[in-house]
Design a protein around this motif. Structure first.
Motif: not given
Length: 161
Positions: A36-37, A45-51, A57-66
């Motif tokens: 449900k991420s 403001v970017v809001t990250i929802h993760a399981d 941590k993976q979403l932060r890395e993906i976001l930073q890369g993009h």
């Protein structure tokens, strides 16, 4: 009298595009299947929802890369403390740093004045205006400020001769 502005700006349209690309990548990645991420963007403001913490941590890395691919430097992302949500889920907000805050502006002005450049520096809201008699003096200030190692990305705009 030649002058230029030191600013810190982010193109919010590019940030929105980066978030959309992250959502597309999450939809296609196998390790996020059935998860449900999600990542949302609103009002700078970017809001990250993760399981769980691992997916966060993976979403932060993906976001930073993009964001980097879209020209938004990692220093302009201000990660807040992760908050627990329902069950094991976690939520984290990421603020996009826009403008130069007062402390950083004062630090930059002090550093420029300590080097005794033949320029004047004025704080104008969330930007700094540097003016001097010679174009060479202004270019020296630009090189000096780039070498300061400020974590927040700075741009030099409105160079007027």
């Amino acid at each position: 009298m030649p002058s230029f502005d030191i600013v810190s700006e982010i193109n919010l349209a590019e940030a929105d595009n980066a978030v959309q690309n992250v959502m597309r990548e999450i939809a296609t990645r196998y390790d996020f299947k059935g998860s449900k991420s999600k990542v949302e963007f609103a009002d700078g403001v970017v809001t990250i929802h993760a399981d769980d913490d691992l997916k966060l941590k993976q979403l932060r890395e993906i976001l930073q890369g993009h964001m980097q691919k879209r020209g938004i430097e990692p220093g302009s992302l201000d990660y807040q403390k992760p908050e627990p949500a329902a069950g094991q889920a976690v939520r984290q907000t990421v603020r996009l740093k826009q403008g130069i805050n007062k402390e950083l502006a004062k630090k930059i002005v002090k550093a420029i004045k300590d080097e005794k450049f033949k320029t004047q520096v004025a704080i104008q809201g969330e930007a700094l205006r540097v003016s001097g008699k010679k174009k060479d003096d202004l270019q020296a200030v630009i090189a000096f400020v780039k070498g300061l190692g400020v974590e927040q990305p700075l741009q030099f705009k409105n160079f007027r001769d």
